[in-house]
Design a protein around this motif. Structure first.
Motif, PDB file in Angstrom:
ATOM      1  N   SER A 187       0.818  -1.216   0.000  1.00 41.72           N
ATOM      2  CA  SER A 187       0.000   0.000   0.000  1.00 41.72           C
ATOM      3  C   SER A 187       0.851   1.265   0.000  1.00 41.72           C
ATOM      4  CB  SER A 187      -0.902   0.016   1.240  1.00 41.72           C
ATOM      5  OG  SER A 187      -0.113   0.122   2.415  1.00 41.72           O
ATOM      6  N   GLY A 188       2.151   1.126   0.268  1.00 48.82           N
ATOM      7  CA  GLY A 188       3.014   2.301   0.373  1.00 48.82           C
ATOM      8  C   GLY A 188       2.973   2.932   1.748  1.00 48.82           C
TER       9      GLY A 188
ATOM     10  N   ALA B  61     -10.983  -7.684  13.084  1.00 50.55           N
ATOM     11  CA  ALA B  61      -9.955  -8.313  12.246  1.00 50.55           C
ATOM     12  C   ALA B  61     -10.141  -9.824  12.189  1.00 50.55           C
ATOM     13  CB  ALA B  61      -8.567  -7.967  12.772  1.00 50.55           C
ATOM     14  N   ALA B  62     -10.507 -10.437  13.313  1.00 49.86           N
ATOM     15  CA  ALA B  62     -10.715 -11.881  13.338  1.00 49.86           C
ATOM     16  C   ALA B  62     -11.875 -12.289  12.437  1.00 49.86           C
ATOM     17  CB  ALA B  62     -10.974 -12.348  14.767  1.00 49.86           C
ATOM     18  N   VAL B  63     -12.903 -11.460  12.403  1.00 49.67           N
ATOM     19  CA  VAL B  63     -14.082 -11.784  11.602  1.00 49.67           C
ATOM     20  C   VAL B  63     -13.877 -11.437  10.130  1.00 49.67           C
ATOM     21  CG1 VAL B  63     -16.525 -11.211  11.226  1.00 49.67           C
ATOM     22  CG2 VAL B  63     -15.662 -11.566  13.546  1.00 49.67           C
ATOM     23  N   SER B  64     -13.339 -10.238   9.859  1.00 52.24           N
ATOM     24  CA  SER B  64     -13.271  -9.746   8.473  1.00 52.24           C
ATOM     25  C   SER B  64     -11.930  -9.995   7.797  1.00 52.24           C
ATOM     26  CB  SER B  64     -13.551  -8.241   8.448  1.00 52.24           C
ATOM     27  OG  SER B  64     -12.473  -7.526   9.040  1.00 52.24           O
ATOM     28  N   ARG B  65     -10.857 -10.117   8.594  1.00 50.45           N
ATOM     29  CA  ARG B  65      -9.479 -10.204   8.074  1.00 50.45           C
ATOM     30  C   ARG B  65      -9.108  -8.961   7.265  1.00 50.45           C
ATOM     31  NH1 ARG B  65      -6.392 -13.152  10.605  1.00 50.45           N
ATOM     32  NH2 ARG B  65      -5.086 -13.543   8.830  1.00 50.45           N
ATOM     33  N   ILE B  66      -9.710  -7.816   7.613  1.00 57.59           N
ATOM     34  CA  ILE B  66      -9.426  -6.569   6.912  1.00 57.59           C
ATOM     35  C   ILE B  66      -8.962  -5.536   7.939  1.00 57.59           C
ATOM     36  CG2 ILE B  66     -10.337  -4.726   5.451  1.00 57.59           C
ATOM     37  CD1 ILE B  66     -12.393  -6.727   4.377  1.00 57.59           C
ATOM     38  N   SER B  67      -7.696  -5.156   7.850  1.00 61.49           N
ATOM     39  CA  SER B  67      -7.098  -4.241   8.815  1.00 61.49           C
ATOM     40  C   SER B  67      -7.776  -2.876   8.813  1.00 61.49           C
ATOM     41  CB  SER B  67      -5.603  -4.082   8.521  1.00 61.49           C
ATOM     42  OG  SER B  67      -5.021  -3.181   9.426  1.00 61.49           O
ATOM     43  N   SER B  68      -8.042  -2.337   7.629  1.00 59.88           N
ATOM     44  CA  SER B  68      -8.615  -0.994   7.561  1.00 59.88           C
ATOM     45  C   SER B  68     -10.004  -0.938   8.183  1.00 59.88           C
ATOM     46  CB  SER B  68      -8.671  -0.502   6.113  1.00 59.88           C
ATOM     47  OG  SER B  68      -9.471  -1.361   5.329  1.00 59.88           O
ATOM     48  N   LEU B  69     -10.828  -1.934   7.938  1.00 58.02           N
ATOM     49  CA  LEU B  69     -12.162  -1.975   8.529  1.00 58.02           C
ATOM     50  C   LEU B  69     -12.062  -2.045  10.047  1.00 58.02           C
ATOM     51  CD1 LEU B  69     -15.229  -2.157   8.169  1.00 58.02           C
ATOM     52  CD2 LEU B  69     -14.969  -4.651   7.994  1.00 58.02           C
ATOM     53  N   SER B  70     -11.126  -2.826  10.544  1.00 58.16           N
ATOM     54  CA  SER B  70     -10.907  -2.948  11.985  1.00 58.16           C
ATOM     55  C   SER B  70     -10.508  -1.608  12.583  1.00 58.16           C
ATOM     56  CB  SER B  70      -9.810  -3.980  12.260  1.00 58.16           C
ATOM     57  OG  SER B  70     -10.116  -5.206  11.628  1.00 58.16           O
TER      58      SER B  70
ATOM     59  N   ASN C  30      -8.754   3.367   1.353  1.00 62.38           N
ATOM     60  CA  ASN C  30      -9.222   2.082   1.888  1.00 62.38           C
ATOM     61  C   ASN C  30     -10.743   2.034   1.910  1.00 62.38           C
ATOM     62  OD1 ASN C  30      -6.638   3.022   3.464  1.00 62.38           O
ATOM     63  ND2 ASN C  30      -6.527   0.793   3.340  1.00 62.38           N
ATOM     64  N   ILE C  31     -11.366   3.146   2.290  1.00 62.41           N
ATOM     65  CA  ILE C  31     -12.826   3.204   2.333  1.00 62.41           C
ATOM     66  C   ILE C  31     -13.392   2.965   0.932  1.00 62.41           C
ATOM     67  CG2 ILE C  31     -14.816   4.710   2.755  1.00 62.41           C
ATOM     68  CD1 ILE C  31     -13.093   6.001   5.028  1.00 62.41           C
ATOM     69  N   ALA C  32     -12.766   3.574  -0.075  1.00 56.75           N
ATOM     70  CA  ALA C  32     -13.221   3.361  -1.458  1.00 56.75           C
ATOM     71  C   ALA C  32     -13.091   1.891  -1.847  1.00 56.75           C
ATOM     72  CB  ALA C  32     -12.421   4.242  -2.414  1.00 56.75           C
ATOM     73  N   ARG C  33     -11.969   1.245  -1.457  1.00 62.28           N
ATOM     74  CA  ARG C  33     -11.785  -0.173  -1.780  1.00 62.28           C
ATOM     75  C   ARG C  33     -12.743  -1.059  -0.982  1.00 62.28           C
ATOM     76  NH1 ARG C  33      -6.315   1.489  -1.904  1.00 62.28           N
ATOM     77  NH2 ARG C  33      -5.985   0.713   0.217  1.00 62.28           N
ATOM     78  N   LEU C  34     -13.034  -0.676   0.251  1.00 63.62           N
ATOM     79  CA  LEU C  34     -14.015  -1.431   1.036  1.00 63.62           C
ATOM     80  C   LEU C  34     -15.382  -1.394   0.363  1.00 63.62           C
ATOM     81  CD1 LEU C  34     -13.092  -0.325   4.662  1.00 63.62           C
ATOM     82  CD2 LEU C  34     -13.071  -2.677   3.814  1.00 63.62           C
ATOM     83  N   LEU C  35     -15.751  -0.229  -0.140  1.00 68.11           N
ATOM     84  CA  LEU C  35     -17.062  -0.074  -0.776  1.00 68.11           C
ATOM     85  C   LEU C  35     -17.171  -0.872  -2.074  1.00 68.11           C
ATOM     86  CD1 LEU C  35     -17.718   3.713  -0.092  1.00 68.11           C
ATOM     87  CD2 LEU C  35     -18.819   1.753   1.013  1.00 68.11           C
TER      88      LEU C  35
END
Length: 192
Positions: A35-36, A130-139, A177-182
């Motif tokens: 992600s840089g 994170a345990a449920v979604s495995r997505i750091s940004s959402l966490s 990240n929000i854009a990618r989550l959406l």
């Protein structure tokens, strides 16, 4: 004197531990990997888990150290300012032309040092998500959004403003990240 704690916190927060660790271990320039980003999640994308853990501990530690030192010498107001400034320094470090990380580890370390129950609740929200979604940004987004609510619920009106300040900046720093989550393309934890 309180302003000096803000400067101290900012400069401490500006230390880019992720970049330093990645370079020392020959992992390359973090700003050109994944992600840089300069934080622990991006260090994890190099495949080096110990380096990611060290980055996480150091990035959270700089927020905690700023708070604890400021509280010891200058009191609670100095601690809140130093913690918020350390978080700001991580997001906009002077050493990297004000292009820093997203501040999640520093946010958590700062909250733990300011009021450990609030910090541990924010960590628990992050870990559970994170345990449920495995997505750091959402966490991170969920932990940040709920921190001011929990501060209010715990009767810590003194921490609502600083937790809200950090939450807003976390959301600003996570706009891509929000854009990618959406659109369903946000990468999951542990994938390069």
């Amino acid at each position: 004197m309180i302003a000096l704690w803000g400067i101290f916190g900012y400069l401490l927060g500006s230390i880019p531990f992720g970049i330093a660790i990645a370079r020392a271990l020959g992992l390359g320039d973090l700003r050109k990997i994944g992600s840089g980003n300069i934080g622990a999640t991006n260090v994890l994308r190099t495949g080096n888990k110990p380096a990611a853990l060290a980055t996480l501990l150091l990035d959270s530690g700089k927020g905690a150290i700023a708070v604890l030192l400021a509280r010891h010498v200058g009191g609670d107001a100095a601690a809140v300012l130093a913690g918020g400034a350390a978080f700001l320094g991580h997001c906009f470090p002077v050493w990297l032309g004000f292009k820093g990380g997203k501040g999640v580890a520093t946010f958590l370390g700062t909250l733990i040092a300011l009021h450990w129950p609030l910090g541990l609740i924010a960590c628990a929200v992050w870990l559970l998500t994170a345990a449920v979604s495995r997505i750091s940004s959402l966490s991170a987004l969920l932990a940040a959004a709920l921190a001011p609510v929990f501060a209010w619920g715990m009767g810590r009106a003194d921490l609502i403003a600083v937790s809200l300040f950090m939450a807003v900046l976390i959301f600003v720093r996570h706009r891509p990240n929000i854009a990618r989550l959406l659109d369903g393309t946000e990468p999951r934890i542990g994938r390069r």
